[in-house]
Design a protein around this motif. Sequence first.
Motif, mmCIF file in Angstrom:
data_model
loop_
_atom_site.group_PDB
_atom_site.id
_atom_site.type_symbol
_atom_site.label_atom_id
_atom_site.label_comp_id
_atom_site.label_asym_id
_atom_site.label_seq_id
_atom_site.Cartn_x
_atom_site.Cartn_y
_atom_site.Cartn_z
ATOM 1 N N VAL A 1 0.690 9.117 1.762
ATOM 2 C CA VAL A 1 1.380 8.628 2.952
ATOM 3 C C VAL A 1 1.537 7.110 2.878
ATOM 4 C CG1 VAL A 1 1.163 8.326 5.446
ATOM 5 C CG2 VAL A 1 0.668 10.544 4.403
ATOM 6 N N ASN A 2 0.520 6.437 2.432
ATOM 7 C CA ASN A 2 0.542 4.985 2.385
ATOM 8 C C ASN A 2 0.082 4.525 0.998
ATOM 9 O OD1 ASN A 2 0.869 2.372 3.224
ATOM 10 N ND2 ASN A 2 -1.012 2.290 4.406
ATOM 11 N N PRO A 3 0.967 4.647 -0.018
ATOM 12 C CA PRO A 3 0.555 4.273 -1.372
ATOM 13 C C PRO A 3 0.302 2.766 -1.485
ATOM 14 C CG PRO A 3 2.898 4.689 -1.305
ATOM 15 C CD PRO A 3 2.356 5.056 0.043
ATOM 16 N N ASP A 4 -0.404 2.399 -2.516
ATOM 17 C CA ASP A 4 -0.769 1.009 -2.731
ATOM 18 C C ASP A 4 0.405 0.229 -3.335
ATOM 19 O OD1 ASP A 4 -2.262 -1.298 -2.866
ATOM 20 O OD2 ASP A 4 -3.288 -0.741 -4.730
ATOM 21 N N ILE A 5 1.407 -0.033 -2.487
ATOM 22 C CA ILE A 5 2.551 -0.866 -2.871
ATOM 23 C C ILE A 5 2.839 -1.823 -1.720
ATOM 24 C CG2 ILE A 5 3.610 0.773 -4.481
ATOM 25 C CD1 ILE A 5 5.506 1.631 -2.274
ATOM 26 N N PRO A 6 3.313 -3.012 -2.036
ATOM 27 C CA PRO A 6 3.574 -3.974 -0.953
ATOM 28 C C PRO A 6 4.730 -3.538 -0.062
ATOM 29 C CG PRO A 6 4.151 -4.905 -3.110
ATOM 30 C CD PRO A 6 3.579 -3.550 -3.354
ATOM 31 N N ASP A 7 4.671 -3.928 1.212
ATOM 32 C CA ASP A 7 5.748 -3.607 2.143
ATOM 33 C C ASP A 7 7.097 -4.095 1.629
ATOM 34 O OD1 ASP A 7 4.360 -2.158 4.018
ATOM 35 O OD2 ASP A 7 3.990 -3.873 5.326
ATOM 36 N N HIS B 1 11.492 -2.663 12.162
ATOM 37 C CA HIS B 1 12.558 -1.912 11.497
ATOM 38 C C HIS B 1 12.034 -0.866 10.508
ATOM 39 C CE1 HIS B 1 15.581 -4.572 13.185
ATOM 40 N NE2 HIS B 1 14.726 -5.556 12.943
ATOM 41 N N PHE B 2 10.727 -0.622 10.510
ATOM 42 C CA PHE B 2 10.164 0.361 9.588
ATOM 43 C C PHE B 2 10.782 1.734 9.852
ATOM 44 C CE2 PHE B 2 5.726 -1.603 8.525
ATOM 45 C CZ PHE B 2 6.343 -2.674 7.943
ATOM 46 N N PRO B 3 10.893 2.566 8.825
ATOM 47 C CA PRO B 3 11.407 3.926 9.017
ATOM 48 C C PRO B 3 10.548 4.720 10.006
ATOM 49 C CG PRO B 3 11.267 3.371 6.688
ATOM 50 C CD PRO B 3 10.576 2.276 7.429
ATOM 51 N N PHE B 4 11.187 5.592 10.760
ATOM 52 C CA PHE B 4 10.519 6.395 11.775
ATOM 53 C C PHE B 4 9.370 7.209 11.186
ATOM 54 C CE2 PHE B 4 10.474 10.381 14.390
ATOM 55 C CZ PHE B 4 9.861 9.818 15.503
ATOM 56 N N GLY C 1 13.304 0.072 3.700
ATOM 57 C CA GLY C 1 13.520 -0.265 5.098
ATOM 58 C C GLY C 1 12.467 -1.156 5.727
ATOM 59 N N THR C 2 11.711 -1.916 4.937
ATOM 60 C CA THR C 2 10.645 -2.740 5.517
ATOM 61 C C THR C 2 10.890 -4.238 5.378
ATOM 62 O OG1 THR C 2 9.372 -2.638 3.463
ATOM 63 C CG2 THR C 2 8.879 -0.982 5.150
ATOM 64 N N LYS C 3 11.958 -4.615 4.735
ATOM 65 C CA LYS C 3 12.201 -6.043 4.493
ATOM 66 C C LYS C 3 12.453 -6.833 5.775
ATOM 67 C CE LYS C 3 13.625 -5.587 -0.225
ATOM 68 N NZ LYS C 3 14.575 -5.859 -1.257
#
Length: 115
Positions: free
Chosen positions: A31-37, A49-52, A42-44
């Motif tokens: 669900v929340n992998p170890d990658i930067p936002d 504005h994050f995805p639903f 859709g997080t820039k």
Amino acid sequence: MEFPSELFGSVWHTTSLERYSMIVVNGCIKVNPDIPDSERWGTKLGEKHFPFVRSLGGISVFDFRDFDVDATDWATFVPCRTDWQNAVWIEVDISKLGDRFKSAQSISPLCQDSC
């Protein structure tokens, strides 16, 4: 662009080749992998504005089970990441998820008739 016929009739998750390797090592799609936002879809523009699906604690999937390609401009909602040289499509066996799989119709009144 023609819709890939291999995708019809199933639920899919798409990712980069690099992230696919992480999924294989982990044995699951996290669900929340170890990658930067900054590298997520859709997080820039920030948290507002994050995805639903992120607010639900879920993963993004594409449900092509009852998909009418002629009635939908599918290319507008299937992301094309130009910074990825390849994309990997992973078929999701929703029968293994039980009640944890939530369709658009089950969570949004806006999708009751149109999704």
